[in-house]
Design a protein around this motif. Sequence first.
Motif, PDB file in Angstrom:
ATOM      1  N   GLU A 131       0.791  -1.108  -0.138  1.00  0.00           N
ATOM      2  CA  GLU A 131       0.046   0.314  -0.196  1.00  0.00           C
ATOM      3  C   GLU A 131       0.859   1.153  -0.085  1.00  0.00           C
ATOM      4  O   GLU A 131       1.962   1.212   0.599  1.00  0.00           O
ATOM      5  CB  GLU A 131      -0.631   0.057   1.256  1.00  0.00           C
ATOM      6  N   LYS A 183     -18.128   4.939  -6.385  1.00  0.00           N
ATOM      7  CA  LYS A 183     -16.786   5.037  -5.923  1.00  0.00           C
ATOM      8  C   LYS A 183     -16.463   6.149  -6.584  1.00  0.00           C
ATOM      9  O   LYS A 183     -15.323   6.397  -7.308  1.00  0.00           O
ATOM     10  CB  LYS A 183     -16.201   3.831  -6.605  1.00  0.00           C
ATOM     11  N   GLU A 197     -12.853   7.131  -5.728  1.00  0.00           N
ATOM     12  CA  GLU A 197     -11.713   6.457  -6.216  1.00  0.00           C
ATOM     13  C   GLU A 197     -11.525   7.074  -7.700  1.00  0.00           C
ATOM     14  O   GLU A 197     -10.486   6.907  -8.479  1.00  0.00           O
ATOM     15  CB  GLU A 197     -12.191   4.967  -6.310  1.00  0.00           C
ATOM     16  N   TYR A 224      -6.074   3.751  -9.637  1.00  0.00           N
ATOM     17  CA  TYR A 224      -6.107   4.051  -8.301  1.00  0.00           C
ATOM     18  C   TYR A 224      -5.879   2.784  -7.389  1.00  0.00           C
ATOM     19  O   TYR A 224      -4.984   2.761  -6.583  1.00  0.00           O
ATOM     20  CB  TYR A 224      -7.466   4.741  -7.798  1.00  0.00           C
ATOM     21  N   ASN A 225      -6.565   1.766  -7.503  1.00  0.00           N
ATOM     22  CA  ASN A 225      -6.458   0.502  -6.990  1.00  0.00           C
ATOM     23  C   ASN A 225      -5.046  -0.069  -7.128  1.00  0.00           C
ATOM     24  O   ASN A 225      -4.559  -0.708  -6.137  1.00  0.00           O
ATOM     25  CB  ASN A 225      -7.347  -0.716  -7.511  1.00  0.00           C
ATOM     26  N   TYR A 236      -3.035   0.672  -3.756  1.00  0.00           N
ATOM     27  CA  TYR A 236      -2.889  -0.791  -3.048  1.00  0.00           C
ATOM     28  C   TYR A 236      -2.171  -1.748  -3.573  1.00  0.00           C
ATOM     29  O   TYR A 236      -1.831  -2.857  -3.222  1.00  0.00           O
ATOM     30  CB  TYR A 236      -4.393  -1.214  -2.643  1.00  0.00           C
TER      31      TYR A 236
END
Length: 439
Positions: free
Chosen positions: A112, A179, A182, A272-273, A277
């Motif tokens: 992360e 979302k 995000e 973004y993910n 992350y």
Amino acid sequence: MWTIAGEGIHPTDSKSATSSIPIADIKPPAKVVIPLSQHIGAPCDPLVKIGDIVKKYQKVGEAKGVVSSPVHSSVSGKVLAIGRFPHPSGNQSNSIVIESDGKDEAIDSLKENSDYLNLDPKTLKDIILEAGIVGMGGAAFPTHVKLNPPKEKKITAVILNGAECEPFLTSDDRLMVEKSREVIEGMKILMHIMGVRDGYVGIEDDKPGAIEAITKSASGTNIRVTSLEKKYPQGAEKQLIKSVTGKEVPSGGLPMDVGIIVQNVGTAVAVYNAVRYGIPLVDRIVTVTGNGINRRGNFNIPVGTLLEHVVTECGGLVGEPGKIIFGGPMMGIAQYSMLVPILKGTSGILVIPKGDVVLEDFRACIRCGRCVQACPIRLLPNMYSILGEAGKPKEAEQYYVFDCIECGCCTYVCPSRRPIVQQIRYIKAEMRKAKSKVA
Ligand code: SF4
Ligand code: SF4
């Protein structure tokens, strides 16, 4: 109201059946089939062999060539087979079959990083490449390639495509409502990579919830929401640019020729993910809809899940299906098998019952001009239709056939029910074949 050039069309949108249904998960599949080709460009090379144990998010196919994108496992389990399996394009495709162990055990290397906007553009682009991110609006063009325009093309703005003009589809609408944060964080990353100050999110005005949510999440940024007239094909890349900025992409050109990069809202969330992350693209939101399925909705579905599993989890079919389409009714692809997998670019599954499918022979062109009027690119679809039927593909070149975006507006309005888009595809395929022989 911002809108496209050319008349376009206003088909019944049929979105109300799913537009207010929140995104839900489906029961995880017992097996996934991961095609090595889910993108425009060269297929991947497999990184695993039969019998290997894999974890969720593990890279199982390596990108090959400049325009390509890696693929990852959407489950943890065992590799059962590697070979040719049905693909939504209508062909068989090299794929990796993985039997799930039901544990969804993730790789250990997920990291992360909340300080992602301080990463340099090169590092961010490498993360996007490694995460296997492709355009999620349907075209599936590798995102890292789009973010790498030649140096002489100065990019001045990024546009996020939230138009979702295809009838029946509501997956982007729900994504923007649920979302929005995000979406905007993904947009900030894209703008940071391209070094631009201005960002736009284009959304058709039939999605007030999405406009409100995105506007709220974008407050205090340089990202503006543009409300677009509800009209098909408002979400086609070149039409969107014209609507939002007034700039026209030249014939044969690309958005970068007018200093613009366009990405889908789903792609922004995938970016973004991956950056925040470390999660690669292994699932997506799919609208399941139509009168031929028992339970409609917007579902988060692992890539590689078979159509038959989705249909079972949605309560099965209503009677005999006439057509099952991946995508929307205008630009989607009719499926020939229940064993095709959901891909990174699968935005919807539309099930039309047999009784609703009209089968009728096409007739001669009556030169009514409706197709010309409807064409958003201002082309002459009637000529493509006539030349395609006459088997004279070469003669279509003088009518700029390669500027056609295959939106289907011409076919939709033709009173003689002529298969104009199919004739255009035939012309393009024949011309590409002829050109490759000369080369
Ligand atoms: S399919 Fe091509 S020719 Fe037909 S309306 Fe769309 S852009 Fe024009
Ligand atoms: S809409 Fe159909 S019939 Fe009319 S000009 Fe175009 S191809 Fe011909």
